[in-house]
Design a protein around this motif. Structure first.
Motif, PDB file in Angstrom:
ATOM      1  N   PRO A 119      34.866 -55.670  34.989  1.00 38.65           N
ATOM      2  CA  PRO A 119      36.224 -55.210  35.308  1.00 38.65           C
ATOM      3  C   PRO A 119      36.500 -53.917  34.548  1.00 38.65           C
ATOM      4  CG  PRO A 119      36.321 -57.019  33.717  1.00 38.65           C
ATOM      5  CD  PRO A 119      34.858 -56.751  33.986  1.00 38.65           C
ATOM      6  N   LEU A 120      36.898 -52.880  35.260  1.00 39.56           N
ATOM      7  CA  LEU A 120      37.066 -51.593  34.600  1.00 39.56           C
ATOM      8  C   LEU A 120      38.211 -50.861  35.289  1.00 39.56           C
ATOM      9  CD1 LEU A 120      35.439 -50.252  32.296  1.00 39.56           C
ATOM     10  CD2 LEU A 120      34.139 -49.053  34.021  1.00 39.56           C
ATOM     11  N   THR A 121      39.280 -50.624  34.556  1.00 38.66           N
ATOM     12  CA  THR A 121      40.364 -49.841  35.132  1.00 38.66           C
ATOM     13  C   THR A 121      40.021 -48.360  34.977  1.00 38.66           C
ATOM     14  OG1 THR A 121      41.535 -49.772  33.041  1.00 38.66           O
ATOM     15  CG2 THR A 121      42.123 -51.557  34.524  1.00 38.66           C
TER      16      THR A 121
ATOM     17  N   ARG B 188      40.518 -47.260  31.433  1.00 40.93           N
ATOM     18  CA  ARG B 188      39.479 -47.718  30.513  1.00 40.93           C
ATOM     19  C   ARG B 188      38.197 -46.904  30.707  1.00 40.93           C
ATOM     20  NH1 ARG B 188      37.276 -47.972  26.939  1.00 40.93           N
ATOM     21  NH2 ARG B 188      36.359 -49.624  25.681  1.00 40.93           N
TER      22      ARG B 188
ATOM     23  N   SER C 272      38.313 -43.622  29.074  1.00 42.99           N
ATOM     24  CA  SER C 272      38.229 -43.754  27.613  1.00 42.99           C
ATOM     25  C   SER C 272      36.824 -44.100  27.115  1.00 42.99           C
ATOM     26  CB  SER C 272      39.192 -44.834  27.140  1.00 42.99           C
ATOM     27  OG  SER C 272      40.483 -44.328  27.013  1.00 42.99           O
ATOM     28  N   LEU C 273      35.820 -43.911  27.917  1.00 43.60           N
ATOM     29  CA  LEU C 273      34.445 -44.196  27.482  1.00 43.60           C
ATOM     30  C   LEU C 273      33.711 -42.891  27.210  1.00 43.60           C
ATOM     31  CD1 LEU C 273      33.168 -47.007  29.873  1.00 43.60           C
ATOM     32  CD2 LEU C 273      33.425 -47.149  27.414  1.00 43.60           C
ATOM     33  N   PRO C 274      33.049 -42.727  26.092  1.00 43.70           N
ATOM     34  CA  PRO C 274      32.960 -43.663  24.964  1.00 43.70           C
ATOM     35  C   PRO C 274      34.057 -43.441  23.927  1.00 43.70           C
ATOM     36  CG  PRO C 274      31.454 -41.857  24.612  1.00 43.70           C
ATOM     37  CD  PRO C 274      32.185 -41.556  25.886  1.00 43.70           C
TER      38      PRO C 274
ATOM     39  N   ARG D 124      37.856 -43.430  22.680  1.00 38.51           N
ATOM     40  CA  ARG D 124      39.165 -43.988  23.009  1.00 38.51           C
ATOM     41  C   ARG D 124      40.206 -42.881  23.125  1.00 38.51           C
ATOM     42  NH1 ARG D 124      40.686 -49.071  24.819  1.00 38.51           N
ATOM     43  NH2 ARG D 124      39.348 -50.659  23.916  1.00 38.51           N
TER      44      ARG D 124
ATOM     45  N   GLY E 211      46.010 -47.808  36.084  1.00 37.82           N
ATOM     46  CA  GLY E 211      45.760 -49.247  36.010  1.00 37.82           C
ATOM     47  C   GLY E 211      44.903 -49.790  37.135  1.00 37.82           C
TER      48      GLY E 211
ATOM     49  N   ARG F 292      37.160 -37.588  33.397  1.00 32.37           N
ATOM     50  CA  ARG F 292      36.522 -38.140  32.198  1.00 32.37           C
ATOM     51  C   ARG F 292      35.643 -37.083  31.529  1.00 32.37           C
ATOM     52  NH1 ARG F 292      31.565 -39.566  31.292  1.00 32.37           N
ATOM     53  NH2 ARG F 292      31.175 -40.715  29.385  1.00 32.37           N
TER      54      ARG F 292
ATOM     55  N   GLU G 109      36.126 -34.676  27.407  1.00 30.00           N
ATOM     56  CA  GLU G 109      35.189 -34.427  26.309  1.00 30.00           C
ATOM     57  C   GLU G 109      35.251 -32.962  25.863  1.00 30.00           C
ATOM     58  OE1 GLU G 109      32.192 -36.793  25.328  1.00 30.00           O
ATOM     59  OE2 GLU G 109      33.819 -38.132  25.852  1.00 30.00           O
TER      60      GLU G 109
END
Lengths: 262, 254
Positions: free
Chosen positions: B85-87, B90, B93-95, B97, B117, B135, B139
């Motif tokens: 499960p991955l919103t 979330r 926010s990898l890696p 936070r 969400g 994402r 970075e």
């Protein structure tokens, strides 16, 4: 309090569930269920070696499980399909382990306890090993959580972010070996993967994030352990398998929830 | 003496089993440039990107990455196991936070303000691609690597996407390395084009490559007119009614 065998059994079950839950999530996400089996079955080989060499069982089991884990990690992708390779190694480890144990005199009765666990016979020393091991596994997984998760989502993404997926795989292998040793006395080599996979699978329907899934898996694992312990006491059934039965029922009950949340 | 290049490859060869996928590749990437790698299917474009980030092992030659280089990588596709499960929040926010405000800001600029969400499995192809880009941008990369980033977008969507990349380059002063098969669109957005077919066939500005005999041998001559056409389109930067077209107007922050 620790004098009561039921209290010790309950604590052993809870400790094992706590180690197995977050790790079990990775086993499910990374489709490593068979990998868990191979590692767990290697534990029987470890038991045989420990009895033959008269060395402590826990250490030998961890070593055997670790060797198996590393062997699988190294060999996979070299000619054989991984599931074939795991099928060969898992069952060979179990078979050779059983044969090796049969050479030892006087352990035939004991063997059942290694195959299916003997949670009611957990000693205070066993409890210390179980909780110590569980703390190591939980700590290791918590420490590497983000990197493990990213490697699981995508190896190339991990590499681009400076995370080495092979190292994360080794960390999981190590955690798995320790969990196998921890769970051996509680649930037995045959059913260890069940304790890894089933609570995590049941937790999937309840969670929207990986962290929530790991927490739910822990809660459901503890529920299975305590419920199974109670049921086996009441119905006089073998405890290890009863714990897995309770986990399976919880999984079945969780399934309709999954359809709603998607 | 510091290396003037963010990334470089010298005599790079990559084999998959006994098959040689790439050989003799020399390449340098500098800060602030947009480099596009074009080539037919199976020409080793994706492998080259993977070799540059370190995911594909060089069997000959070497790849050099500047010390502490931050790479923003957007893969061609990413399969997320349905048991995970991955919103969207979330995943972004990898890696590292990220705070809620930072995530909301990144999604706003990606043109996906209400998706934080939402599970990753519920996104359309275009939305998924833009989440991957959001994402990568968080970075604050030195080099942005995009593998077929406009796959599944229509022509207007692609044009908007390339305008966003141009804005990102301005904002972050990063290098951009893209793989594409959409030759004409991509070429007009690039400073340098590398035409790849197992080895580097030709390199240069879009105009030089488009008229190079090696390029024409691979792709024919028909793209020349299209190239001019798309340059024209880009010059206007006009509005259109594509649902994601608002992206390129937000050119101030990432």
């Amino acid at each position: 309090m620790l004098d009561d065998f039921m209290i010790r059994a309950a604590l052993a079950g809870v400790g094992t569930a706590l180690a197995a839950a977050p790790l079990g999530c990775f086993v499910v996400w990374r489709r490593m269920a068979y990998f868990g089996d191979a590692t767990a079955h290697a534990a029987i080989l470890g038991v045989a070696l420990a009895l033959a060499l008269e060395v402590p069982i826990y250490g030998t089991v961890i070593a055997a499980a670790l060797v198996m884990g590393i062997a699988v990690s190294t060999l996979s992708g070299r000619g054989f399909a991984t599931d074939t390779l795991l099928g060969v190694l898992a069952h060979s480890a179990l078979a050779f382990g059983l044969v090796a144990v049969s050479f030892q005199s006087g352990v035939r009765v004991d063997l059942m306890s290694y195959l299916f666990g003997d949670i009611l016979a957990v000693s205070t020393t066993d409890l210390a090993v179980i909780w110590g091991g569980a703390a190591c596994v939980a700590g290791l997984v918590a420490w590497r959580w983000s990197s493990l998760l990213l490697s699981t989502v995508g190896e190339d993404l991990a590499i681009a972010s400076g995370v080495d997926p092979r190292r994360e795989q080794m960390i999981l292998t190590l955690a798995l070996a320790v969990t196998v040793a921890v769970a051996l006395k509680v649930i037995g080599a045959i059913l260890i993967s069940a304790l890894l996979v089933i609570p995590a699978a049941a937790a999937r329907s309840l969670a929207r994030t990986p962290e929530a899934m790991a927490l739910w898996a822990g809660a459901l694992g503890i529920l299975s352990a305590l419920g199974g312990l109670g049921a086996s006491f009441r119905f006089d059934t073998p405890t290890g398998p009863t714990i897995v039965c309770v986990a399976a029922v919880i999984f079945l009950l969780s399934m309709p929830l999954g359809r709603r949340k998607g | 003496m510091t290396d003037p290049y963010l990334l470089s490859a010298r005599g790079l060869a990559v084999h998959r089993g006994a098959t040689c996928v790439l050989h003799g590749v020399d390449l340098q990437i500098q800060r602030g440039e947009i480099v596009t790698i074009v080539g037919p299917n199976g020409s080793g474009k994706s492998t080259l990107l993977r070799a540059l980030i370190g995911a594909a092992r060089a069997t000959e030659g070497e790849v050099h990455r500047a010390e502490g280089l931050r790479i923003g990588y957007v893969p061609q596709k990413l399969h997320i196991d349905p048991t995970l499960p991955l919103t969207v929040a979330r995943f972004i926010s990898l890696p590292t936070r990220r705070g809620d405000a930072e995530i909301a800001d990144a999604l706003h600029h990606a043109g996906l303000p209400d998706l934080a969400g939402r599970p990753m499995s519920g996104l359309s192809g275009g939305q998924f691609q833009r989440v991957l880009l959001a994402r990568a941008l968080l970075e604050r990369p030195d080099v942005l690597m995009l593998d077929e980033p406009t796959q599944g977008l229509d022509q207007q969507g692609s044009a908007a996407f390339y305008q966003r990349i141009e804005a990102v380059r301005q904002e972050l002063n990063c290098a951009v390395v893209m793989v594409s098969h959409e030759l004409h669109v991509v070429m007009s957005a690039s400073d340098r084009v590398i035409c790849l077919n197992g080895h580097v066939c030709c390199v240069g500005t879009p105009e030089v490559v488009a008229s190079a005999p090696e390029y024409r041998a691979l792709f024919g001559t028909g793209t020349k007119g299209a190239l001019a056409l798309y340059r024209h389109t880009h010059d206007h930067g006009h509005d259109h009614d594509h649902p994601h077209a608002d992206v390129h107007h937000e050119d101030h922050a990432i």
